[in-house]
Motif scaffolding. Structure first.
Motif, short mmCIF file in Angstrom:
data_model
loop_
_atom_site.label_atom_id
_atom_site.label_comp_id
_atom_site.label_asym_id
_atom_site.label_seq_id
_atom_site.Cartn_x
_atom_site.Cartn_y
_atom_site.Cartn_z
N SER A 1 -20.80 -42.00 -38.55
CA SER A 1 -20.71 -41.02 -39.64
C SER A 1 -20.43 -39.65 -39.03
CB SER A 1 -22.02 -40.99 -40.43
OG SER A 1 -21.99 -39.98 -41.42
N ILE A 2 -19.36 -39.00 -39.51
CA ILE A 2 -18.93 -37.72 -38.94
C ILE A 2 -18.86 -36.65 -40.02
CG2 ILE A 2 -17.06 -36.52 -37.75
CD1 ILE A 2 -16.21 -39.24 -36.60
N GLY A 3 -19.62 -35.57 -39.82
CA GLY A 3 -19.47 -34.40 -40.68
C GLY A 3 -19.82 -34.60 -42.13
N THR A 4 -20.84 -35.40 -42.41
CA THR A 4 -21.25 -35.61 -43.79
C THR A 4 -22.76 -35.47 -43.90
OG1 THR A 4 -21.22 -37.16 -45.67
CG2 THR A 4 -21.26 -38.12 -43.46
N ARG B 1 -24.66 -51.20 -34.78
CA ARG B 1 -25.23 -49.99 -34.19
C ARG B 1 -24.71 -48.81 -34.99
NH1 ARG B 1 -24.03 -46.30 -30.02
NH2 ARG B 1 -22.03 -47.29 -29.56
N THR B 2 -25.52 -47.77 -35.16
CA THR B 2 -25.12 -46.64 -36.00
C THR B 2 -25.22 -45.33 -35.23
OG1 THR B 2 -27.38 -46.43 -36.90
CG2 THR B 2 -25.81 -47.82 -38.13
N LEU B 3 -24.24 -44.47 -35.44
CA LEU B 3 -24.15 -43.20 -34.73
C LEU B 3 -23.75 -42.10 -35.70
CD1 LEU B 3 -23.80 -41.39 -32.13
CD2 LEU B 3 -21.45 -42.28 -32.01
N GLU B 4 -24.40 -40.96 -35.58
CA GLU B 4 -24.09 -39.80 -36.41
C GLU B 4 -23.58 -38.65 -35.53
OE1 GLU B 4 -26.33 -37.23 -39.87
OE2 GLU B 4 -27.52 -37.77 -38.11
N LEU B 5 -22.44 -38.07 -35.92
CA LEU B 5 -21.91 -36.88 -35.27
C LEU B 5 -21.85 -35.79 -36.34
CD1 LEU B 5 -18.85 -38.52 -33.42
CD2 LEU B 5 -21.20 -38.28 -32.57
N ASN B 6 -22.67 -34.75 -36.19
CA ASN B 6 -22.80 -33.79 -37.29
C ASN B 6 -23.30 -32.44 -36.77
OD1 ASN B 6 -22.57 -33.08 -39.97
ND2 ASN B 6 -24.32 -34.28 -40.68
#
Length: 226
Positions: free
Chosen positions: A168-171, A191-196
Motif C-alpha cells: 500500500s503506497i500513499g493512502t 506478506r503486507t508492506l506499507e509505504l507512506n
C-alpha cells in the motif's frame, strides 16, 4: 516473481502537485464535496460538478509523473505485478505503466449518466454536452463518487486472494473498501508492506515512513534485484 498487488493513493501523486482531500488550501477545500462528488450533487447542479472536474483535469494535465510513478511503471512490466490505484489521474500511465486498475475511475474518461456509454473526455466538459450514443445531456466524468461502488472489485479481490505480497503506497487506509485490502491479503497468506508519509494504523507486516519519491524507487530496486 510471485504475485504482487500494489495499491496506490493520493500520496503517490501529491509530490507531482496534485492535491489531496486533506490539503488545507487545495482545490478540494474550495468546494462542498457533497455538491461535486455525489450523484445527488450532479442531479442538482451538473454545471458546478463539471466545473470542479474541469479544474481537476487541468491540474492533472499540468502535472508530471514523479520518481515514484516511474518506478512503479518499471515494476508493472513484470508479469505477476498488478497496479491498483485509487487515483483518477493518468500519471502512472504517462510514466509508462501498463494494466493499471483504476478502482475510482479516470478523469480522462467521460460517462453518460443515462445510458452508461463511455468515451475519452474533452479537456472541458459542459452540462449541455450530448452523449454520442443516446443523445442525452447527462455526461459526467467517469469517476466513482461517494455512495457509488468502486470499479472492478471482483477482479481486485481475486488478485488479493492469490497475492504473495500486498503493498500500500500513499493512502490513509481509512476509506473502504480499499482500507480492507490489507486484511484480505493477510487472510490469504500474503506478506503486507506499507509505504507512506505516516503510519495508517492498519496492521501491516512492515511500514516504511517517508516521501513516496524516496521510498518507492528504493523498494522497487529491491524487488527487481531479488
Amino acid at each position: 516473481m510471485k504475485p504482487v498487488v500494489v495499491l496506490s493513493g493520493a500520496g503517490l501523486s501529491a509530490e507531482s502537485g496534485l492535491g489531496t482531500f486533506r490539503d488545507v488550501d487545495g482545490l478540494w477545500t474550495q468546494y462542498d464535496l457533497s455538491e461535486v462528488a455525489t450523484p445527488e450533487g450532479f442531479a442538482r447542479d451538473p454545471a458546478l460538478v463539471l466545473e470542479f472536474y474541469n479544474a481537476r483535469r487541468a491540474n492533472m494535465a499540468a502535472a508530471a509523473p514523479n520518481a515514484a510513478h516511474r518506478a512503479l511503471a518499471q515494476l508493472s512490466a513484470e508479469p505477476d505485478v498488478t497496479l491498483v490505484t485509487q487515483n483518477v489521474d493518468d500519471l502512472l500511465e504517462r510514466a509508462g505503466a501498463t494494466g493499471v486498475i483504476h478502482m475510482h475511475g479516470e478523469l480522462s474518461r467521460a460517462l453518460c449518466h443515462a445510458c452508461g456509454a463511455r468515451w475519452d473526455a474533452p479537456d472541458v466538459m459542459a452540462a449541455d454536452d450530448a452523449c454520442a450514443a443516446c443523445g442525452a445531456q447527462a455526461t459526467r466524468p467517469d469517476v466513482v463518487w461517494f455512495g457509488e461502488i468502486p470499479y472492478r472489485m471482483e477482479r481486485i479481490e481475486a488478485l488479493l486472494s492469490e497475492a504473495a505480497l500486498f503493498v500500500s503506497i500513499g493512502t490513509s487506509g481509512t476509506v473502504y473498501p480499499a482500507a480492507g485490502f490489507v486484511h484480505l491479503a493477510r487472510e490469504a497468506g500474503a506478506r503486507t508492506l506499507e509505504l507512506n508519509l505516516e503510519a495508517s494504523g492498519s496492521t501491516f507486516d512492515e511500514s516504511r515512513i517517508g516521501p513516496a519519491t524516496e521510498l518507492v524507487p528504493a523498494w522497487v530496486a529491491e524487488m527487481r534485484s531479488e
